[in-house]
Write an enzyme that holds these catalytic residues in place. Structure first.
Site, PDB file in Angstrom:
ATOM      1  N   CYS A   1      75.720  20.401 -25.762  1.00  0.00           N
ATOM      2  CA  CYS A   1      76.613  21.375 -25.130  1.00  0.00           C
ATOM      3  C   CYS A   1      76.763  22.606 -26.005  1.00  0.00           C
ATOM      4  CB  CYS A   1      77.973  20.758 -24.837  1.00  0.00           C
ATOM      5  SG  CYS A   1      78.851  20.259 -26.331  1.00  0.00           S
TER       6      CYS A   1
ATOM      7  N   ASP B   1      78.880  22.981 -28.436  1.00  0.00           N
ATOM      8  CA  ASP B   1      80.245  23.199 -28.902  1.00  0.00           C
ATOM      9  C   ASP B   1      80.373  22.905 -30.401  1.00  0.00           C
ATOM     10  OD1 ASP B   1      80.697  23.815 -26.337  1.00  0.00           O
ATOM     11  OD2 ASP B   1      82.061  22.165 -25.885  1.00  0.00           O
TER      12      ASP B   1
ATOM     13  N   CYS C   1      84.579  23.789 -24.964  1.00  0.00           N
ATOM     14  CA  CYS C   1      85.173  23.597 -23.648  1.00  0.00           C
ATOM     15  C   CYS C   1      86.657  23.259 -23.773  1.00  0.00           C
ATOM     16  CB  CYS C   1      84.440  22.472 -22.933  1.00  0.00           C
ATOM     17  SG  CYS C   1      84.758  20.862 -23.671  1.00  0.00           S
TER      18      CYS C   1
ATOM     19  N   CYS D   1      83.403  14.948 -26.369  1.00  0.00           N
ATOM     20  CA  CYS D   1      84.254  15.957 -27.001  1.00  0.00           C
ATOM     21  C   CYS D   1      85.229  15.278 -27.961  1.00  0.00           C
ATOM     22  CB  CYS D   1      85.027  16.765 -25.964  1.00  0.00           C
ATOM     23  SG  CYS D   1      84.058  17.336 -24.557  1.00  0.00           S
TER      24      CYS D   1
END
Ligand code: FES
Lengths: 140, 392
Positions: free
Chosen positions: A33, A35, A58, A102
């Site tokens: 992703c 991140d 995110c 996450c």
């Protein structure tokens, strides 16, 4: 899609920022992703006196960073190392399946910061502490 | 939040025009019957269906209404075009050309076709998302049976040079399919002038109802049907016709013909105000897509050091609905495949915001976004480890 807890931490993230003279910094990222999460810790008498974060990511990445700082603050190093991604997700009343990684990023960010601290202090880290998210695949 | 929602996500889902709904209602409340039946009830449905077909044909300047086949939507039209042409023309060759910025329904259908021995070659696009015509010339061979290139990109708004593409494709006697979902009803599209053989037409993208769409198939094009049954829609798409849907799509096409140019000039002014306002007031913001060959309703901007989903969530908290890319891509973690194909680095692509305007937007909506966005970007940048000191 997100729980109210997640949205609360996204809206009002706790402990945002850097610690100027941090005792340990953990920088982790998820290659899929993209991140990124940086966790700063300040240690006093073997306790996490302060924990702060900076995140590029995110909504869940921001909420999990915020949550891990809350969970970790005031804990001893040993206690903090035991915080898992599941603890982070549970504390946020769950995350959508695609966003579970996450919470891993947050748990790893804290671990990485503690390992960084131990390295600087010449303390040998306990067995079996691994940073997983760097190599994690996000197959769905 | 007492304010009305500012909706700028027409590329993900659009509102059906109330006039379209009014046109459809009689075909749901009063009239019914099978268009294939010879009695009066059936014939009334049949004539409504054919009138709708003629309206869609007029909008894209098809020679004959029978060149329009109604489907369940753009995804089915893309499937029908690609699978239908590939399987029916296997004897002529096995190569298909496409770009990597096509809609997911095109890309995944192409992937599926490779299981049956078809070879897909991807022609590159430039940093604006424009197809490289020289590369297309070099890629096309005698084995090429089909080229599929979207008329305009739904995400970054870039409008292709379809006429030029068509000349290259036809020089090798291949078919040209274009997914014109994002274009029809928004900009003038003319299948004859543009020289396309098959064209995907969406209904809801032009304020028509959901659950219906169309495929233009130029007369004489060899296509195999996807759905076999009673032989409706010229044998290409069996199943009792969705008459209320078709009537709605026909009405949407009529409205588009009448209002396209005024809609486009109004929306493109709003779009430009939005883009200019953002680029001027927010440092490290950049336009995605082409500056001039651009859909009138599309504004796609990226912001360094911040991530798209957190932007979307933050704007939602202010009552503004936008998107961080295609609605479909939110099911995966990766940033937009369109931006990546245009050569935009992963981390930059992540900070993209797609604001797609529609017929029902007002000038105040632009004001509201311009008022709120700088603060949101600033806030997220303060939180981001990527932000350089001098920016935050
Ligand atoms: S999507 Fe990867 S950290 Fe949230």
């Amino acid at each position: 899609m997100y729980s109210q807890k997640v949205m609360d931490h996204f809206r009002n993230p706790r402990n945002v920022g850097e610690i100027k003279d941090a005792d340990g910094i953990g920088k982790v990222g998820n290659p899929v992703c993209g991140d990124l999460m940086w966790i700063y810790i300040k240690v006093k008498d073997n306790r996490l006196e302060d924990v702060k974060f900076k995140t590029f990511g995110c909504g869940a990445a921001i909420a999990t960073s915020s949550m891990i700082t809350e969970l970790a603050k005031g804990k001893t190093i040993e206690e903090a190392l035991k915080i898992t991604r599941q603890d982070v997700a549970d504390a946020l009343d769950g995350l959508p399946p695609i966003k579970m990684h996450c919470s891993n990023l947050a748990a790893d960010g804290l671990k990485a910061a503690i390992l960084d601290y131990m390295k600087k202090k010449g303390i040998k880290p306990p067995e079996g502490i691994k940073i997983e998210s760097e190599t994690e695949k996000c197959d769905l | 939040m007492s304010q009305d929602i500012v909706y700028m996500d027409y590329a993900s889902a659009s509102k059906t025009d109330p006039r379209v709904i009014d046109a459809m209602l009689p075909y749901m409340k009063e009239y019914f019957g099978n268009p294939s039946s010879p009695h009066t009830s059936g014939l009334r449905m049949k004539s409504a269906l054919e009138e709708a077909r003629a309206s869609v044909a007029r909008l894209v300047n098809a020679e004959k209404p029978t060149e329009i086949v109604f489907t369940s939507g753009a995804t089915e039209s893309n499937n029908m075009a690609l699978r239908g042409v590939a399987f029916r023309n296997k004897d002529r060759g096995n190569q298909i050309l496409a770009t990597r910025i096509e809609h997911i329904s095109v890309l995944n259908t192409l992937k599926y076709l490779t299981k049956f021995g078809f070879e897909v070659t991807y022609v590159p696009v430039d940093s604006y998302g424009l197809v490289d015509l020289e590369a297309l010339k070099n890629a096309i061979t005698d084995r090429t049976i089909l080229v599929t290139i979207g008329y305009a990109n739904n995400e970054v708004g870039t409008i292709q040079q379809i006429r030029e593409i068509s000349e290259i494709v036809h020089s090798k006697n291949a078919y040209l399919h274009t997914d014109a979902t994002a274009a029809v009803g928004k900009i003038p599209v003319d299948v004859l002038k543009d020289g396309v053989d098959l064209m995907t037409i969406s209904s809801w993208d032009m304020y028509g109802p959901y659950g219906i769409g169309a495929l233009y198939i130029k007369k004489g094009t060899r296509v195999e049907p996807l759905i076999i049954g009673g032989g409706q829609e010229g044998g290409l798409r069996s199943g009792t016709e969705n008459v209320p849907g078709a009537v709605g799509m026909g009405k949407a096409a009529e409205l588009a013909m009448a209002e396209m140019s005024s809609d486009a000039s109004r929306l493109s002014k709003m779009r430009d105000r939005l883009i200019e306002g953002i680029l001027k007031n927010i440092p490290y913001s950049f336009l995605n897509g082409h500056p001039t060959r651009r859909l009138p309703h599309n504004a796609n901007v990226r912001f360094s050091f911040v991530e798209g989903e957190s932007l979307v969530l933050s704007l939602d908290m202010e009552g503004i609905a936008v998107s961080s890319g295609s609605a479909c891509s939110s099911k995966t973690l990766e940033p937009s495949h369109v931006l990546i194909a245009m050569g935009i680095p992963h981390v930059e692509a992540q900070g993209s915001l797609l604001m797609s305007l529609g017929r029902f937007n007002k000038e105040e909506d632009v004001d509201r976004v311009l008022e709120v966005l700088p603060r949101i970007v600033k806030g997220l940048r303060e939180m981001s480890p990527l932000t350089p000191k001098e920016v935050s």
